[in-house]
Design an enzyme around this catalytic site. Structure first.
Site, PDB file in Angstrom:
ATOM      1  N   ASP A   1       0.845  -1.190   0.000  1.00  8.32           N
ATOM      2  CA  ASP A   1       0.000   0.000   0.000  1.00  8.32           C
ATOM      3  C   ASP A   1       0.881   1.241   0.000  1.00  8.32           C
ATOM      4  O   ASP A   1       2.089   1.158   0.232  1.00  8.32           O
ATOM      5  CB  ASP A   1      -0.882   0.034   1.254  1.00  8.32           C
ATOM      6  CG  ASP A   1      -2.013  -0.974   1.168  1.00  8.32           C
ATOM      7  OD1 ASP A   1      -2.422  -1.302   0.055  1.00  8.32           O
ATOM      8  OD2 ASP A   1      -2.473  -1.439   2.229  1.00  8.32           O
TER       9      ASP A   1
ATOM     10  N   ASP B   1      -4.516  -3.013   5.060  1.00  8.99           N
ATOM     11  CA  ASP B   1      -4.991  -2.508   6.348  1.00  8.99           C
ATOM     12  C   ASP B   1      -6.507  -2.500   6.477  1.00  8.99           C
ATOM     13  O   ASP B   1      -7.038  -2.428   7.575  1.00  8.99           O
ATOM     14  CB  ASP B   1      -4.460  -1.095   6.596  1.00  8.99           C
ATOM     15  CG  ASP B   1      -4.804  -0.129   5.468  1.00  8.99           C
ATOM     16  OD1 ASP B   1      -5.595  -0.509   4.577  1.00  8.99           O
ATOM     17  OD2 ASP B   1      -4.283   1.002   5.465  1.00  8.99           O
TER      18      ASP B   1
ATOM     19  N   ASP C   1      -9.311  -5.748   2.315  1.00 11.42           N
ATOM     20  CA  ASP C   1      -8.024  -6.332   1.917  1.00 11.42           C
ATOM     21  C   ASP C   1      -7.901  -7.786   2.349  1.00 11.42           C
ATOM     22  O   ASP C   1      -6.947  -8.469   1.963  1.00 11.42           O
ATOM     23  CB  ASP C   1      -6.858  -5.540   2.535  1.00 11.42           C
ATOM     24  CG  ASP C   1      -6.675  -4.178   1.885  1.00 11.42           C
ATOM     25  OD1 ASP C   1      -6.951  -4.075   0.676  1.00 11.42           O
ATOM     26  OD2 ASP C   1      -6.270  -3.235   2.574  1.00 11.42           O
TER      27      ASP C   1
END
Length: 1032
Positions: free
Chosen positions: A452, A760, A764
């Site tokens: 990310d 997070d 996901d």
């Protein structure tokens, strides 16, 4: 009793005027006081007691008093300060989800009052007495764990080894015959020595396994310590899940775990995943009217809200369930499975050699070829006593079994356990908490990391640096010129369409203000309060929220339907990714506060503004609204789906999130190690490209048209063939959804990559589960994401991901070091004993000596080599592939050369040692034993570096290694010089010790020379047809 009835009649009219909740309280107090007074004398006279427990009302008989047998005793139990609130009733209420019972108790507000909880203020954080009373009355939010596995079960497990059992049986027989033949004073040495040696091996193994089990339990406890957001003293603050008490007001958001049983207070679009409790996959909506119940252990699937805690710990269904669950610390990792195959193969060879040795020694004994120390035959047919025959056979069996003990590398599982436990402990210090053991070793093989952006590559400290009103960029000085109407709409947009909050007085903006929520929410709230003079509390008082559409990572927007109290005006406000909000707009406000048409030309200008902001690494958030006419349709229908067309654009803010200072170096570190870094972000393509370039993921000279940067929708719309063709080349994926991330992981795995993924959010979870290694974020990560991951990055820093990669390689490398060391000992010991048995009719090393070697090799060797810390050399090599053999050609080169040297030297001592040194046979056997042990000590240094010639590099940092080497040498001296009867040795002089050390030390230069010999890259067993050994 008549006094009670009279009092009741007098109070009847007064009680009837009270609410249902207060009537119950008055009735409870009335019955408790009056009945206790009326019965006091009778109870005292009979010296009897009445047990007053509410739960027994229906199930147990109440003690009756004979003189009052026509009356029923009412059972009352009082919790001080909590208005007779019974925990069993609260537990039953949530468990059965009874709306009727909830209404009888005065609803959620009635229960909050009975628990002495102020919903807006929460509990008093500093009132320790109140917290203690709640814990005493309702329990703590902890679970009773199953009994811990004590030390003795590990001892018992060690005894389960069949070879140990056979050795103990041989030791018992040897002890019996020895005492019978030589008396208790002299006859216990042989059998007793084996007993002591076996005891040492079992003790050290059991202690090691016991300590590692305790360490895994401690890590498990840390992983279950979830931070929870509560209201205390009127402020939102984080506390441990274990500190929650009944009466706490808890904030919930998407991805959170419900920390206790409770009741819904307020919130919007709150949907709960109860699959962990009920097995049902459908998400349940939580609201005031139909389902205000929240169950501990469930997950928030969508929305946000507040809950009142009514039951904690063992009073919840989750607590009762968890108290029966014990964590499995015997999880088999892929590496352990491969080692089991290797152990099985080596064990078969060891068993074959031991069997041959047994047969040869028995044949030689019974054919009269075995002689004692005086040169006499040990077996003379019928002239030999039966006791002597049995004793000799027992010794032969013990020798053969001991060879099996040495040959079977039971130290391999211990080495894996030790290195995993050690690496888990060290990784915890390096901001990485391992949830699944297999991730430690798998991470060392990772070829691609999909990361990310926000919080991982950047600091996640958002600040608003730009604000565009219409086509004009507004600086701080020009905020005062913003139209009053536009400013009012912006205040409403920020205040109502947020999951954050503001604490403190607006009048003292410079100090005392505290903002809560996500970093994005806090940045926007701070900007609106500090720069636009927004009073969030006043706006909330003047408006009511009709419906909320919570932020969704797929749509990347959130919306709210609100109504002004003063004029009943209804507006819908949207906030989200700038280009997506822009696409929903048909008009915009300019700097003068006038509404302008957003035609094609104007839209292009706004798109250019967003692109320029993105190119400056800014996250672009847009605000838009639309006034809803009550005549345009039923408000109920509007609430089901908020208006998202023909909106008016209010403004665009640009948020700066600086890159972490360490991230560029960490990215280069991973790339240098042959690991590809791919950035997957929800930001627009311009922001994504700018951040990727700043972090070093994209090179400055790489052009966008090379296919390195794509958007999620583009990747999603590729055909399967196009995706497989282009996935390796893609470096940055912008505007991606969780589905796109999951799709990329699937494609990379299909192409043979070992994929690590950071995540997070709740959405996901599929990608984290699908990846070979799921890495969740400890600060911003939701509990759903953490539970789906293998490793939790505690500081959300990409540098910690690089550290995990290094530790993963270290685990694999440490295991390889130990395998090389142990196989060298195995090969040398088996060949020496096999040749000696065939040629001389006896084994060179006794059972006790071989058990001592086994202790050095298995337990102490595993401790020394499995605790090596990672070095930079590990990142100079490409990742280890899925199918690469565990024992590489380099390892075969090293171990074969050392084993051949040891075999040559020890066999020379076996057949020529007496003449070379001019010593007796017993002293020569001691020289063989001493040289063999010292060879392993010196070879332990060689095993530290599989490829490097300098085996002493960094040795001063591994105190445990040096300590184990020192202890081994000291114990060897004790074995030879002071425990002659125990170890069957003779004392050596200084010259003989020097010879042993010199022979053993020669393994260092031999190791240095051998490492100069190049080896082919193709695994040695690939040339053969032994399929079972190709993976070793």
């Amino acid at each position: 009793m008549s006094s009670i009835i009279d009092a009741n009649l007098l109070c009847k009219s007064f009680v009837n005027q009270l609410s249902a909740l207060n009537r119950r309280r008055w009735h409870s107090a009335f019955v408790t006081i009056c009945c206790s007074r009326a019965f006091e004398q009778a109870l005292a006279a009979r010296n009897s007691k009445v047990l007053l427990i509410p739960s027994q009302r229906a199930t147990k008989k109440t003690t009756k008093i004979s003189s009052l047998s026509d009356h029923v005793i009412i059972n009352v139990k009082d919790y001080p300060n909590f208005y007779n609130t019974y925990q069993p009733s609260l537990t039953k209420l949530v468990k059965e989800k009874s709306i009727h019972q909830l209404n009888e108790l005065g609803g959620v507000l009635g229960i909050a009052t009975s628990l002495n909880t102020k919903i807006q203020h929460g509990l008093n954080f500093n009132d320790y007495e109140d917290i203690s009373r709640r814990v005493e009355a309702f329990g703590s939010n902890t679970f009773r764990k199953p009994p811990k596995k004590g030390f003795f079960p590990f001892v018992w497990e060690a005894f389960q080894d069949p070879t140990i059992s056979i050795l103990l049986a041989c030791a018992a027989l040897s002890l019996g015959f020895g005492i019978k033949e030589n008396g208790p004073k002299e006859g216990w040495y042989d059998g007793g020595s084996i007993f002591v040696a076996v005891f040492l091996v079992i003790s050290v193994s059991a202690i090691s396994n016991f300590r590692q089990n305790r360490q895994f339990e401690r890590l498990s406890k840390i992983s279950s310590n979830i931070p929870v957001e509560v209201v205390r003293n009127g402020k939102r603050q984080q506390i441990s899940i274990f500190e929650i008490v009944v009466g706490d007001v808890v904030y919930l958001k998407t991805g959170d775990q419900v920390p206790a049983d409770g009741l819904f207070l307020e919130g919007h679009s709150l949907r709960i995943d109860e699959s962990s409790m009920t097995g049902e996959s459908d998400h349940l909506e939580v609201n005031h009217s139909q389902n205000p119940f929240l169950i501990s252990g469930t997950k928030v699937a969508d929305g946000y809200g507040q809950m009142l805690v009514t039951s904690v710990g063992m009073n919840t269904t989750w607590g009762q369930m968890m108290s029966c669950v014990s964590h499995d610390f015997n999880e088999k990792t892929p590496l352990q499975s491969r080692l089991n195959k290797l152990t099985s193969a080596i064990s078969k060879v060891g068993l074959a050699v031991a069997f041959l040795v047994l047969v040869v020694l028995l044949v030689r004994y019974f054919t009269g070829h075995t002689k004692d120390t005086y040169g006499n035959k040990e077996f003379n047919g019928s002239k030999t006593k039966a006791d002597d025959v049995i004793n000799a056979v027992v010794k032969i069996i013990a020798a053969a079994v001991t060879i099996v003990v040495v040959a079977i590398p039971e130290g391999l599982p211990l080495a894996v356990t030790l290195t995993l436990a050690y690496s888990m402990k060290r990784m915890m210090a390096d901001q990485a908490m391992v949830r699944k053991l297999s991730a430690c070793e798998t991470m060392g093989s990772a070829t691609t990391i999909c990361t990310d952006k926000t919080g991982t590559l950047t600091l996640n400290r958002m600040t608003v640096t730009e604000f565009w009103l219409g086509k004009d960029s507004m600086d701080k000085d020009s905020y005062i010129s913003i139209s009053t109407n536009v400013l009012k709409l912006l205040h409403e947009a920020v205040s109502l369409n947020t999951t954050g909050s503001v604490f403190g007085s607006i009048s003292s903006r410079t100090e005392g203000l505290k903002f809560s929520g996500s970093p994005t929410e806090k940045a926007i709230l701070s900007w609106a309060v500090m720069e636009l003079n927004m009073d969030m509390e006043r706006i909330k008082q003047n408006c009511s929220i009709l419906h909320v559409e919570a932020f969704n990572s797929d749509k990347k927007r959130s919306g709210v339907l609100m109504k002004r109290t003063a004029d009943n005006l209804i507006n819908v406000h949207w906030k989200g990714a700038a280009e997506m909000i822009l696409a929903m707009c048909s008009h915009y406000y300019d700097a003068e506060g006038e509404v302008k048409l957003l035609d094609h030309l104007e839209r292009k200008k706004f798109e250019e503004i967003i692109q320029c902001m993105g190119a400056s690494s800014l996250r672009c958030i847009a605000f838009a609204y639309k006034q809803i006419s009550e005549t345009s349709g039923d408000i109920g229908e509007i609430q089901q789906s908020l208006e998202d067309k023909n909106l008016i654009l209010l403004g665009i803010v640009g948020l700066k999130d600086p890159c972490r200072s360490s991230v560029k170096k960490a990215v280069e570190y991973c790339q240098y190690a042959g690991v590809k870094i791919k950035m997957i972000t929800g930001d627009n393509v311009f922001t994504a490209r700018a951040i990727a370039t700043e972090c070093g993921i994209l090179k400055v000279n790489q052009e966008a048209n090379e296919g390195l940067v794509v958007e999620g929708v583009e990747f999603r719309n590729y055909t399967d063939e196009e995706r497989m063709e282009k996935v390796d080349k893609i470096v940055v994926m912008a505007r991606s959804s969780p589905f796109d991330k999951h799709l990329m992981v699937n494609c990379l795995k299909a192409k043979g990559h070992v994929v690590a993924v950071t995540g997070d959010g709740t959405n996901d979870a599929p990608a984290l589960k699908e990846a070979d290694i799921g890495l969740s974020m400890g600060i911003q990560g939701t509990e759903v994401a953490k539970e789906s991951s293998d490793i939790v990055i505690l500081d959300d820093n990409f540098a910690s991901v690089a550290t995990v990669l290094t530790w993963g390689r270290c685990v694999y490398n440490n295991i390889q070091k130990f395998i090389q060391f142990q196989l060298t000992v195995n090969v040398a010991a088996l060949v020496i004993n096999f040749v000696a048995a065939f040629s001389a009719g006896e084994v060179s090393l006794t059972a006790v000596q071989l058990l001592w070697v086994n202790l050095i090799m298995d337990t102490l060797g595993a401790l020394a080599l499995a605790t090596e810390r990672p070095t930079k050399d590990l990142m100079h090599k490409p990742p280890v592939g899925r199918t690469e053999p565990l024992i590489t050609n380099i390892m075969w080169r090293n171990l074969v050369s050392q084993a051949l040297y040891q075999i040559a030297v020890l066999l020379t001592l076996q057949f020529r040692g007496e003449s070379i040194f001019g010593v007796s046979k017993k002293v020569n056997n001691t020289l063989i034993f001493n040289t063999f042990v010292l060879c392993q000590v010196f070879n332990e240094f060689n095993a530290r570096k599989l490829e490097r010639k300098n085996v002493f590099e960094g040795i001063h940092r591994n105190k445990l290694f040096l300590g184990i080497i020192g202890v081994t040498i000291i114990l060897q001296v004790v074995m030879v010089e002071f425990l002659q009867r125990f170890a069957n040795t003779e004392r050596l002089n200084w010259g003989q010790w020097g010879a042993c050390i010199g022979i053993a030390a020669a393994s260092w230069p031999i190791g240095w020379i051998v490492k100069c010999i190049p080896v082919p890259e193709r695994p040695v067993f690939s040339y053969l047809m032994w399929k079972n050994l190709k993976g070793m």
